[in-house]
Design a protein around this motif. Structure first.
Motif, PDB file in Angstrom:
ATOM      1  N   ARG A   1       0.797  -1.189   0.082  1.00 28.59           N
ATOM      2  CA  ARG A   1      -0.030  -0.313   0.016  1.00 28.59           C
ATOM      3  C   ARG A   1       1.082   1.454   0.052  1.00 28.59           C
ATOM      4  N   LEU A   2       0.625   2.286  -0.812  1.00 30.20           N
ATOM      5  CA  LEU A   2       0.931   3.314  -0.899  1.00 30.20           C
ATOM      6  C   LEU A   2       0.242   4.653  -0.593  1.00 30.20           C
ATOM      7  N   SER A   3       0.761   5.492   0.228  1.00 30.86           N
ATOM      8  CA  SER A   3      -0.009   6.919   0.470  1.00 30.86           C
ATOM      9  C   SER A   3      -0.433   7.759  -0.828  1.00 30.86           C
ATOM     10  N   LEU A   4       0.289   7.292  -1.753  1.00 24.04           N
ATOM     11  CA  LEU A   4       0.211   8.217  -2.902  1.00 24.04           C
ATOM     12  C   LEU A   4      -1.570   8.606  -3.495  1.00 24.04           C
ATOM     13  N   ARG A   5      -1.747   9.655  -4.073  1.00 27.11           N
ATOM     14  CA  ARG A   5      -2.895   9.810  -4.841  1.00 27.11           C
ATOM     15  C   ARG A   5      -2.648  10.106  -6.251  1.00 27.11           C
ATOM     16  N   LEU A   6      -1.462  10.720  -6.634  1.00 27.83           N
ATOM     17  CA  LEU A   6      -1.227  10.734  -7.970  1.00 27.83           C
ATOM     18  C   LEU A   6       0.393   9.760  -7.979  1.00 27.83           C
ATOM     19  N   LEU A   7       0.558   9.355  -9.182  1.00 28.48           N
ATOM     20  CA  LEU A   7       1.736   8.421  -9.566  1.00 28.48           C
ATOM     21  C   LEU A   7       1.939   8.834 -11.059  1.00 28.48           C
ATOM     22  N   TYR A   8       3.193   9.218 -11.454  1.00 29.27           N
ATOM     23  CA  TYR A   8       3.498   9.632 -12.844  1.00 29.27           C
ATOM     24  C   TYR A   8       4.677   8.898 -13.051  1.00 29.27           C
ATOM     25  N   ALA A   9       4.766   8.255 -14.247  1.00 37.38           N
ATOM     26  CA  ALA A   9       5.749   7.465 -14.756  1.00 37.38           C
ATOM     27  C   ALA A   9       6.276   7.990 -15.932  1.00 37.38           C
ATOM     28  N   GLY A  10       7.725   7.959 -16.347  1.00 34.31           N
ATOM     29  CA  GLY A  10       8.134   8.414 -17.701  1.00 34.31           C
ATOM     30  C   GLY A  10       9.236   9.429 -17.648  1.00 34.31           C
ATOM     31  N   GLY A  11       8.978  10.519 -18.226  1.00 36.04           N
ATOM     32  CA  GLY A  11       9.760  11.851 -18.382  1.00 36.04           C
ATOM     33  C   GLY A  11      10.621  11.576 -19.705  1.00 36.04           C
ATOM     34  N   PRO A  12      10.872  12.608 -20.665  1.00 39.84           N
ATOM     35  CA  PRO A  12      10.183  13.817 -20.186  1.00 39.84           C
ATOM     36  C   PRO A  12       8.593  14.085 -20.590  1.00 39.84           C
ATOM     37  N   ARG A  13       8.067  12.946 -21.282  1.00 36.47           N
ATOM     38  CA  ARG A  13       6.586  13.003 -21.469  1.00 36.47           C
ATOM     39  C   ARG A  13       6.158  12.039 -20.279  1.00 36.47           C
ATOM     40  N   TRP A  14       5.316  12.728 -19.274  1.00 35.08           N
ATOM     41  CA  TRP A  14       4.967  11.959 -18.048  1.00 35.08           C
ATOM     42  C   TRP A  14       3.328  11.252 -18.460  1.00 35.08           C
ATOM     43  N   LYS A  15       3.175  10.127 -18.157  1.00 30.52           N
ATOM     44  CA  LYS A  15       1.710   9.308 -18.006  1.00 30.52           C
ATOM     45  C   LYS A  15       1.576   9.273 -16.722  1.00 30.52           C
ATOM     46  N   ARG A  16       0.371   9.549 -16.325  1.00 36.22           N
ATOM     47  CA  ARG A  16      -0.308   9.014 -14.955  1.00 36.22           C
ATOM     48  C   ARG A  16      -0.528   7.421 -14.970  1.00 36.22           C
ATOM     49  N   VAL A  17      -0.152   7.005 -13.597  1.00 37.80           N
ATOM     50  CA  VAL A  17      -0.238   5.818 -13.720  1.00 37.80           C
ATOM     51  C   VAL A  17      -1.307   5.249 -12.487  1.00 37.80           C
ATOM     52  N   GLU A  18      -2.177   4.330 -13.033  1.00 36.81           N
ATOM     53  CA  GLU A  18      -3.305   4.035 -11.976  1.00 36.81           C
ATOM     54  C   GLU A  18      -2.992   3.263 -10.759  1.00 36.81           C
ATOM     55  N   LEU A  19      -3.607   3.650  -9.748  1.00 36.08           N
ATOM     56  CA  LEU A  19      -3.286   2.948  -8.559  1.00 36.08           C
ATOM     57  C   LEU A  19      -4.329   2.201  -8.110  1.00 36.08           C
ATOM     58  N   PRO A  20      -4.512   1.038  -8.518  1.00 38.36           N
ATOM     59  CA  PRO A  20      -5.664   0.187  -8.147  1.00 38.36           C
ATOM     60  C   PRO A  20      -6.209   0.021  -6.780  1.00 38.36           C
ATOM     61  N   ALA A  21      -7.292   0.245  -6.403  1.00 42.38           N
ATOM     62  CA  ALA A  21      -7.829   0.086  -4.942  1.00 42.38           C
ATOM     63  C   ALA A  21      -6.612   1.055  -4.019  1.00 42.38           C
ATOM     64  N   ALA A  22      -6.236   2.277  -4.652  1.00 45.87           N
ATOM     65  CA  ALA A  22      -5.390   3.095  -3.844  1.00 45.87           C
ATOM     66  C   ALA A  22      -4.144   2.305  -3.226  1.00 45.87           C
ATOM     67  N   GLY A  23      -3.407   1.400  -4.082  1.00 42.85           N
ATOM     68  CA  GLY A  23      -2.258   0.696  -3.750  1.00 42.85           C
ATOM     69  C   GLY A  23      -2.660  -0.586  -2.832  1.00 42.85           C
ATOM     70  N   ARG A  24      -3.924  -0.910  -2.538  1.00 40.92           N
ATOM     71  CA  ARG A  24      -4.166  -2.006  -1.731  1.00 40.92           C
ATOM     72  C   ARG A  24      -3.958  -3.280  -2.504  1.00 40.92           C
ATOM     73  N   THR A  25      -3.809  -4.538  -1.948  1.00 44.12           N
ATOM     74  CA  THR A  25      -4.026  -5.747  -2.783  1.00 44.12           C
ATOM     75  C   THR A  25      -5.422  -6.172  -3.110  1.00 44.12           C
TER      76      THR A  25
END
Length: 348
Positions: free
Chosen positions: A300-324
């Motif tokens: 589990r993560l406390s993150l609300r927003l997670l971006y991957a990549g750079g220089p072009r970012w893409k938003r990564v989905e956090l299923p169930a707010a990072g829960r299993t």
């Protein structure tokens, strides 16, 4: 002081201090005191706004809030704004102003942000050097070169050796430049159509140049603040490796919202467990794509927003707010539907 043009007149929302600043509550950088949306200009008031003006208003509203954390050191909004004002005064003394370029060469750091804001506060446009080898833009089609440049101390000597060819006098973004002397707030008379940021990135086919005006950059930042729901209670983390331009254009919306910007150590990229611990309490993170799956596998993560990549970012989905999930597997993240292409503040 020269009065700024009409479009630079601060809207009502940007000049008022946040409620906790008005009441004088202790510990203004504490998260418990920061769950208040930062004053962001209304959409109709965004056109023609400039990044340095919006940041100066935020620094006035939340002077004691933490702006950036790097290498265990905190830099507050008041301090970052003062650094930018000192840089602006020095650049103005050297002839920088509207219609000119000032080169900037530095890795993601507080000095990079202070340099960018200082350049904009001088009235000039920032020529952001991604390669570390440019000589002020003289070899780039469409540029007449930059008479002065700002560089990280480790880069200044190498860049200065190219002065004869490039004609650029380089200044080091060191403690002397950032802390010596006082400077009044700089509000140059720029328009929405004036260039603010020019990014030069080397590619296999040559140098790629991206140009952004004050109006375009400010509009993109305000749009990202609204789309991502960024407030002064947010904390955003970055791992090195995304590039200076990606860092700048991702950090600016958080700074304009009064949030914290945390630049993490590069060693965390190869240590998912330590990275997971470092992101505790964070609400957003910008990471290399290869770091996301190992990180999310930690649980589990406390993150609300997670971006991957750079220089072009893409938003990564956090299923169930990072829960299993029901199968006991932790989601490894995937681009959320309809979010692969981020607002212009992230994409070029």
């Amino acid at each position: 002081m020269t009065q700024p043009p009409q479009q630079e007149a601060p809207p009502g929302g940007m000049t008022a201090c946040l409620a906790e600043q008005r009441t004088g509550l202790p510990g203004p950088s504490a998260k418990s005191r920061r769950a208040v949306a930062a004053p962001v200009p209304r959409r109709e008031a965004r056109s023609g706004r400039s990044i340095h003006r919006l940041f100066a208003e935020q620094a006035e509203a939340v002077p004691l809030f933490t702006a950036m954390v790097h290498a265990g050191k905190e830099l507050r909004y008041r301090e970052l704004n003062a650094q930018a004002n000192r840089i602006a005064r020095l650049l103005a003394d050297r002839g920088a102003g509207r219609g000119q370029f000032v080169a900037l060469s530095a890795e993601p750091s507080p000095e990079l942000l202070a340099g960018l804001l200082g350049i904009l506060k001088s009235g000039a446009a920032c020529l952001l050097d991604e390669s570390g080898t440019l000589t002020g833009g003289r070899s780039i089609p469409g540029f007449g070169g930059a008479a002065v440049g700002l560089a990280a101390p480790g880069r200044k000597e190498a860049l200065s050796r190219g002065r004869a060819a490039g004609g650029t006098s380089w200044l080091a973004l060191d403690d002397g430049l950032l802390t010596e002397g006082e400077a009044p707030e700089a509000v140059p008379a720029v328009s929405a159509d004036d260039e603010a940021l020019v990014v030069c990135r080397p590619t296999p086919l040559g140098t790629r140049v991206t140009r952004l005006t004050h109006g375009t950059l400010a509009e993109a930042c305000c749009r990202e603040i609204s789309a991502a729901g960024i407030t002064s209670s947010d904390s955003a983390a970055w791992l090195p490796g995304c590039g200076s331009a990606a860092f700048v254009r991702s950090a600016l919306p958080f700074l304009l919202a009064g949030a914290d910007v945390h630049l993490l150590g590069g060693e965390l990229a190869d240590n998912p467990s330590a990275l997971h611990r470092s992101l505790g309490g964070m609400s957003a993170a910008f990471l290399p794509e290869e770091a996301c799956a190992p990180l999310l596998a930690q649980g589990r993560l406390s993150l609300r927003l997670l971006y991957a990549g750079g220089p072009r970012w893409k938003r990564v989905e956090l299923p169930a707010a990072g829960r299993t999930d029901e199968a006991g597997q932790t989601g490894c993240g995937r681009p959320a539907s309809g979010t692969a292409a981020q607002p212009d503040v992230h994409a070029e």
